[in-house]
Design a protein around this motif. Sequence first.
Motif, PDB file in Angstrom:
ATOM      1  N   ASN A 155     -33.720  24.141 -27.578  1.00 32.19           N
ATOM      2  CA  ASN A 155     -34.786  23.793 -28.297  1.00 32.19           C
ATOM      3  C   ASN A 155     -35.686  23.109 -27.776  1.00 32.19           C
ATOM      4  OD1 ASN A 155     -34.138  26.103 -29.699  1.00 32.19           O
ATOM      5  ND2 ASN A 155     -32.906  24.353 -31.157  1.00 32.19           N
ATOM      6  N   ALA A 156     -35.565  21.873 -27.400  1.00 33.47           N
ATOM      7  CA  ALA A 156     -35.964  21.067 -26.677  1.00 33.47           C
ATOM      8  C   ALA A 156     -37.191  21.185 -25.290  1.00 33.47           C
ATOM      9  CB  ALA A 156     -35.137  20.099 -26.227  1.00 33.47           C
ATOM     10  N   LYS A 157     -36.791  21.999 -24.548  1.00 31.64           N
ATOM     11  CA  LYS A 157     -36.795  22.998 -23.360  1.00 31.64           C
ATOM     12  C   LYS A 157     -38.795  23.904 -23.881  1.00 31.64           C
ATOM     13  CE  LYS A 157     -34.254  24.376 -20.644  1.00 31.64           C
ATOM     14  NZ  LYS A 157     -34.414  24.791 -19.503  1.00 31.64           N
ATOM     15  N   ALA A 158     -38.425  24.664 -25.421  1.00 36.94           N
ATOM     16  CA  ALA A 158     -38.826  25.252 -25.684  1.00 36.94           C
ATOM     17  C   ALA A 158     -40.477  25.020 -26.312  1.00 36.94           C
ATOM     18  CB  ALA A 158     -38.331  26.007 -27.012  1.00 36.94           C
ATOM     19  N   ASN A 159     -40.054  23.576 -26.309  1.00 39.02           N
ATOM     20  CA  ASN A 159     -41.294  23.160 -26.901  1.00 39.02           C
ATOM     21  C   ASN A 159     -42.218  21.450 -25.719  1.00 39.02           C
ATOM     22  OD1 ASN A 159     -41.920  23.507 -29.856  1.00 39.02           O
ATOM     23  ND2 ASN A 159     -39.330  23.692 -29.512  1.00 39.02           N
ATOM     24  N   VAL A 160     -41.504  21.662 -24.633  1.00 40.70           N
ATOM     25  CA  VAL A 160     -41.916  21.099 -23.856  1.00 40.70           C
ATOM     26  C   VAL A 160     -41.632  19.139 -23.653  1.00 40.70           C
ATOM     27  CG1 VAL A 160     -43.470  20.160 -21.916  1.00 40.70           C
ATOM     28  CG2 VAL A 160     -43.988  22.571 -22.962  1.00 40.70           C
ATOM     29  N   LEU A 161     -39.858  19.532 -24.192  1.00 42.92           N
ATOM     30  CA  LEU A 161     -39.710  17.839 -24.951  1.00 42.92           C
ATOM     31  C   LEU A 161     -38.520  17.513 -24.095  1.00 42.92           C
ATOM     32  CD1 LEU A 161     -40.252  17.680 -28.626  1.00 42.92           C
ATOM     33  CD2 LEU A 161     -41.613  16.460 -26.939  1.00 42.92           C
ATOM     34  N   SER A 162     -37.630  16.867 -23.729  1.00 39.60           N
ATOM     35  CA  SER A 162     -36.402  16.627 -23.191  1.00 39.60           C
ATOM     36  C   SER A 162     -36.238  15.541 -24.128  1.00 39.60           C
ATOM     37  CB  SER A 162     -36.415  16.523 -21.529  1.00 39.60           C
ATOM     38  OG  SER A 162     -36.945  15.101 -21.276  1.00 39.60           O
ATOM     39  N   PHE A 163     -34.091  15.431 -23.990  1.00 39.87           N
ATOM     40  CA  PHE A 163     -33.732  14.086 -23.851  1.00 39.87           C
ATOM     41  C   PHE A 163     -32.083  13.802 -23.392  1.00 39.87           C
ATOM     42  CE2 PHE A 163     -34.183  17.127 -27.577  1.00 39.87           C
ATOM     43  CZ  PHE A 163     -32.791  17.567 -27.714  1.00 39.87           C
ATOM     44  N   GLU A 164     -31.443  13.237 -23.885  1.00 37.48           N
ATOM     45  CA  GLU A 164     -30.167  13.490 -23.710  1.00 37.48           C
ATOM     46  C   GLU A 164     -29.130  13.616 -24.519  1.00 37.48           C
ATOM     47  OE1 GLU A 164     -29.425  12.640 -19.909  1.00 37.48           O
ATOM     48  OE2 GLU A 164     -31.550  12.019 -19.727  1.00 37.48           O
ATOM     49  N   VAL A 165     -27.990  14.386 -24.195  1.00 37.68           N
ATOM     50  CA  VAL A 165     -26.797  14.233 -24.436  1.00 37.68           C
ATOM     51  C   VAL A 165     -25.685  13.539 -24.236  1.00 37.68           C
ATOM     52  CG1 VAL A 165     -27.852  16.729 -24.864  1.00 37.68           C
ATOM     53  CG2 VAL A 165     -26.625  17.025 -23.992  1.00 37.68           C
ATOM     54  N   SER A 166     -25.124  13.594 -25.994  1.00 36.28           N
ATOM     55  CA  SER A 166     -23.251  13.119 -25.944  1.00 36.28           C
ATOM     56  C   SER A 166     -22.301  14.055 -26.662  1.00 36.28           C
ATOM     57  CB  SER A 166     -23.554  12.066 -25.918  1.00 36.28           C
ATOM     58  OG  SER A 166     -22.226  11.257 -26.403  1.00 36.28           O
ATOM     59  N   THR A 167     -21.007  14.605 -26.230  1.00 35.62           N
ATOM     60  CA  THR A 167     -20.024  15.094 -27.645  1.00 35.62           C
ATOM     61  C   THR A 167     -19.180  14.590 -27.199  1.00 35.62           C
ATOM     62  OG1 THR A 167     -19.171  15.811 -24.673  1.00 35.62           O
ATOM     63  CG2 THR A 167     -20.844  17.616 -25.653  1.00 35.62           C
ATOM     64  N   GLU A 168     -19.611  12.731 -26.814  1.00 36.89           N
ATOM     65  CA  GLU A 168     -18.334  11.820 -27.333  1.00 36.89           C
ATOM     66  C   GLU A 168     -17.317  11.873 -29.022  1.00 36.89           C
ATOM     67  OE1 GLU A 168     -18.162   7.019 -26.579  1.00 36.89           O
ATOM     68  OE2 GLU A 168     -19.200   8.263 -26.397  1.00 36.89           O
ATOM     69  N   ASP A 169     -16.939  11.536 -29.567  1.00 38.08           N
ATOM     70  CA  ASP A 169     -16.633  11.803 -30.896  1.00 38.08           C
ATOM     71  C   ASP A 169     -17.001  10.356 -31.078  1.00 38.08           C
ATOM     72  OD1 ASP A 169     -15.713  11.450 -33.105  1.00 38.08           O
ATOM     73  OD2 ASP A 169     -13.717  12.145 -32.876  1.00 38.08           O
ATOM     74  N   TRP A 170     -18.246   9.709 -31.670  1.00 34.11           N
ATOM     75  CA  TRP A 170     -18.626   8.737 -31.842  1.00 34.11           C
ATOM     76  C   TRP A 170     -18.231   8.284 -33.156  1.00 34.11           C
ATOM     77  CZ3 TRP A 170     -25.078   9.597 -31.317  1.00 34.11           C
ATOM     78  CH2 TRP A 170     -25.137   9.313 -30.568  1.00 34.11           C
ATOM     79  N   LEU A 171     -16.970   8.611 -33.872  1.00 33.86           N
ATOM     80  CA  LEU A 171     -16.688   8.166 -34.926  1.00 33.86           C
ATOM     81  C   LEU A 171     -15.689   7.982 -34.793  1.00 33.86           C
ATOM     82  CD1 LEU A 171     -17.662  10.539 -38.027  1.00 33.86           C
ATOM     83  CD2 LEU A 171     -19.028   8.546 -37.361  1.00 33.86           C
ATOM     84  N   ALA A 172     -14.628   8.175 -33.828  1.00 33.26           N
ATOM     85  CA  ALA A 172     -13.564   7.524 -33.382  1.00 33.26           C
ATOM     86  C   ALA A 172     -13.604   6.610 -32.459  1.00 33.26           C
ATOM     87  CB  ALA A 172     -13.240   8.476 -32.081  1.00 33.26           C
TER      88      ALA A 172
END
Length: 223
Positions: A120-137
């Motif tokens: 979705n970001a690429k389709a709108n010429v944007l970018s950000f980092e991602v994380s699958t970490e369980d932050w609540l844990a």
Amino acid sequence: MSRLPADPEGFIRANTALEAPAMVPEFKLWLASEYVPIWQATEAWLEEQNIDPPYWAFCWPGGQAIARYLLDNPDQVRGKRVIDFAAGSGVSSMAAARAGAASVLANDIDALSLVAAQLNAKANVLSFEVSTEDWLAGPDGAPAADVVIAGDVCYERDMSARALAWLRSHARLGRLVLLGDPGRNYFSAQGLLERARYEIPTSLQLENRGMRETVVWQVLPHL
């Protein structure tokens, strides 16, 4: 969901279409038009049954409200480090990036969600980092940020309590914490300050009404 079969981007493109969400027409996202087919297709593709619903395939009202608020109030995130909890489609992360955040980290424990968010970001010429970490844990107030955003996290009793406690731990550290919620069953406005209110068109396939009043709340340090 931690590991994915080959070509998750191809799977998303084959089962969704680029559409503009009602509240943020500035963006186009890879979205599904119906709930059951995308769920069944995801189960077949992953060769698993009883998986979590593919929340990433829909642009939920809480995320849309956060996105609309940030696009209209870019000073809230401009030049700041933003983390997006339970990012789903990534629409809030996209808005933070468009508004000029110094960095954006989108988080979701569903790995396919983050593939969709980056598409979705690429389709709108944007970018950000991602994380699958369980932050609540993890520990309270982690990871570090200047602004914390979250939309539609109050579906279940336990999840709602844990998420609000985690969000409040960031607020106690002096961070701006914004929560978008359309009045989910386990939502409570106690210790929250209203920032904005929107009427957001929704699908009757996903919601029990065609319009949801959705509020952007600031999470305060204490109840």
